[in-house]
Structures are given as structure tokens and as C-alpha cells.
Design an enzyme around this catalytic site. Sequence first.
Site, mmCIF file in Angstrom:
data_model
loop_
_atom_site.group_PDB
_atom_site.id
_atom_site.type_symbol
_atom_site.label_atom_id
_atom_site.label_comp_id
_atom_site.label_asym_id
_atom_site.label_seq_id
_atom_site.Cartn_x
_atom_site.Cartn_y
_atom_site.Cartn_z
ATOM 1 N N SER A 1 0.874 -9.230 1.330
ATOM 2 C CA SER A 1 -0.594 -9.172 1.286
ATOM 3 C C SER A 1 -1.120 -9.115 2.716
ATOM 4 O O SER A 1 -0.524 -9.706 3.627
ATOM 5 C CB SER A 1 -1.128 -10.437 0.598
ATOM 6 O OG SER A 1 -2.488 -10.626 0.910
ATOM 7 N N GLN B 1 0.040 -4.090 -9.145
ATOM 8 C CA GLN B 1 0.069 -5.228 -10.082
ATOM 9 C C GLN B 1 -0.225 -6.538 -9.354
ATOM 10 O O GLN B 1 -0.614 -7.529 -9.965
ATOM 11 C CB GLN B 1 1.453 -5.300 -10.755
ATOM 12 C CG GLN B 1 1.552 -6.407 -11.804
ATOM 13 C CD GLN B 1 2.973 -6.697 -12.235
ATOM 14 O OE1 GLN B 1 3.757 -5.775 -12.422
ATOM 15 N NE2 GLN B 1 3.315 -7.974 -12.383
ATOM 16 N N HIS C 1 0.837 -1.207 0.000
ATOM 17 C CA HIS C 1 0.000 0.000 0.000
ATOM 18 C C HIS C 1 0.875 1.262 0.000
ATOM 19 O O HIS C 1 0.586 2.239 -0.681
ATOM 20 C CB HIS C 1 -0.888 0.036 1.248
ATOM 21 C CG HIS C 1 -1.846 -1.110 1.359
ATOM 22 N ND1 HIS C 1 -1.781 -2.039 2.376
ATOM 23 C CD2 HIS C 1 -2.898 -1.484 0.595
ATOM 24 C CE1 HIS C 1 -2.752 -2.918 2.241
ATOM 25 N NE2 HIS C 1 -3.446 -2.614 1.167
HETATM 26 P P1 AMP Z 1 -6.087 -4.184 -0.725
HETATM 27 O O1 AMP Z 1 -6.062 -3.382 0.539
HETATM 28 O O2 AMP Z 1 -5.551 -5.577 -0.565
HETATM 29 O O3 AMP Z 1 -7.412 -4.110 -1.431
HETATM 30 O O4 AMP Z 1 -5.059 -3.473 -1.710
HETATM 31 C C1 AMP Z 1 -5.157 -2.118 -2.030
HETATM 32 C C2 AMP Z 1 -4.231 -1.816 -3.173
HETATM 33 O O5 AMP Z 1 -2.889 -2.150 -2.813
HETATM 34 C C3 AMP Z 1 -4.558 -2.647 -4.428
HETATM 35 O O6 AMP Z 1 -4.406 -1.827 -5.584
HETATM 36 C C4 AMP Z 1 -3.531 -3.735 -4.386
HETATM 37 O O7 AMP Z 1 -3.208 -4.274 -5.662
HETATM 38 C C5 AMP Z 1 -2.344 -2.987 -3.808
HETATM 39 N N1 AMP Z 1 -1.392 -3.955 -3.232
HETATM 40 C C6 AMP Z 1 -1.663 -4.920 -2.329
HETATM 41 N N2 AMP Z 1 -0.557 -5.657 -2.083
HETATM 42 C C7 AMP Z 1 0.427 -5.149 -2.871
HETATM 43 C C8 AMP Z 1 1.791 -5.475 -3.082
HETATM 44 N N3 AMP Z 1 2.389 -6.472 -2.443
HETATM 45 N N4 AMP Z 1 2.494 -4.732 -3.956
HETATM 46 C C9 AMP Z 1 1.897 -3.706 -4.629
HETATM 47 N N5 AMP Z 1 0.622 -3.342 -4.470
HETATM 48 C C10 AMP Z 1 -0.117 -4.054 -3.597
#
Ligand code: AMP
Length: 286
Positions: A186, A149, A38
Site C-alpha cells: 500500500s 481486491q 498498481h
Molecule cells: P490507490 O492508488 O491506493 O487508490 O490504488 C489504486 C488501485 O490499485 C486500487 O484499485 C487499489 O485497490 C489497487 N491496489 C492498491 N494496492 C494494491 C495491492 N497491494 N494489490 C492489488 N491492487 C492494489
Amino acid sequence: MLEIINSVADIKQRIRDIKHRQLQIGFVPTMGALHEGHLSLIRKAKKENDVVVVSIFVNPLQFGECEDFDRYPRSFDYDCKVLSGEKVNILFNPDIPEMYPGHFCTSVVVEGLESKLCGASRPGHFRGVATVVLKFFHLIQPNIAYFGQKDIQQTIIIKRMVSDLDLDVKITVLPIVRDEDGLAISSRNTYLDDKERKKAICLYKALTRAQSLVNSGILQTDKIMREMKSVIKRYPVTNIDYISVVDQNTLEDVPIIKSGNIIALAVKIGNTRLIDNMVIRNYSIS
Ligand code: AMP
């Protein structure tokens, strides 16, 4: 000072003021439990815009009946500290009734793309994603929105929605941030116990195996997928949901890998479903 806004009425008013002052808005949608992935998006947004809005909303529409909505990690106080430290201007943190009042019945379907890859085992997931992202785009009116990505199918679906509906927002996609051993970071990695965490590296190992095959000139996707499968089988009690090599626009399987194609996979480690991917660029992979 981080300004926290919870209501639709207040965010609309605040965005009106910002637009009136002709400031450029960068937007990073998240489900919270913030981590380095994030932060990479937030830092890029800070560099490129006058005002950065981050949303934290665990969106029930994108979780299936038997999925982890209830136990999804939530760390609001920590997240606020992180956002303050990054000098984010506005946190939009609506509750569910604010986003989906009782009479809510509209949804956005990006036909075709939403049923491929992760959509096959998570029916309705991308409908939920597209619906909430379109709502956010209307409320926040960002000039640029930032996505990772890591969720590559999500980025393709959002880009298609933006193009199909003529939305006035630029979509920027940033690379996957990984732990030292290669595991894509993640929020769901916190579900893994120590043994599972060790096994979780199998996704990255399979992708790097695919990379070395492609680099050595093996371009037949059935051979690549077979090899990836055998890498993952070395880590017992992991369950492959899918391994696919697909076209970057249609998400259709391709028989021979080409520049721009995507290698994507989802694997269940115990009860935790993890995803990862790589994009082929001139036969070197990012
Ligand atoms: P989320 O909170 O999991 O919905 O993620 C929010 C944003 O952060 C989304 O655009 C995800 O693709 C991005 N994101 C999550 N994990 C990663 C990561 N390891 N590297 C880059 N972007 C990420």
C-alpha cells in the site's frame, strides 16, 4: 511515449479520437505513489486493451477532515518513469479545480454499502470514491476498468454503481499483491517506521489464522473473529478498527462462513490505518 493530459477538455477530445478509431480502452484509476499492486493492474490492462489510460489524482472528496490528504505520498516524476516503462499510453493527471470547479455539488451515494466496514469509521469516503470514479468513467469511457481486491469494499461499491446506473464498463478485480512477509502493499506503508512495519504483519497473520480455522472446519464467525483478535493482540499498541466476516453482496455480517464470504479487517498501527481481506472460496481462501 507517455502522453500526459491534465484537462477535462483535452481528455474528452483524446478519447473521442480513440473511440473514432474503434480502439478498446483499459483504465486504471490510482492516487499515484505507484507500487507493484498498481503495476499488476496496469500490466493486465496492457494485455487486454489497445489503449491504456492511468489516472493519478489524490481525490480530496474521499479523505475525511482529520485524514492524511496533505501528507499522502506523491511521487509524480517517479510515477511518470514507471508508466513510461510499462508503455502506458495516457496519464490523466487533473488538478483539483479541474475535477471539482467551484460550483461542483453533485455526489454519488451507493446507499447501505457505503456505511459498512471502512465506511463506519470513514464517513463520506465511499461517496467520494464513487463520485470520482463515475466522473472518470464518463471522461475516459473505458471498456474495462481495473481495481485491486486490496480495497474490496470499493470494488463491491463500484460494481453496484455500474449495475445500478447501467454503465457500459466491465469491472475487473485483481488479487492483492503482497510483500514477501505477507503485508499487503500500500502507498500508506511508507508511513510505517521499522518497528511499526514489523507489527503491520499482524493483519496477514490474523487472516492466515482464520484460513487455517476455516480449513479445519470451524465456520462460526464469532470464533474466527475472536481468534483473529487474539492474534492481533500479540502485537502491542495496535488498535483494531474492525474485524468482520460479511456477505460479498450486502456486506452484512454472517454468523456461519460460506463460500464467497469476505473476511475483512482494518487495524491502526501507530497513526497508520491499514486494511486487508480474504475471500472464502470453497473453504479455501484467496
Ligand atoms: P490507490 O492508488 O491506493 O487508490 O490504488 C489504486 C488501485 O490499485 C486500487 O484499485 C487499489 O485497490 C489497487 N491496489 C492498491 N494496492 C494494491 C495491492 N497491494 N494489490 C492489488 N491492487 C492494489
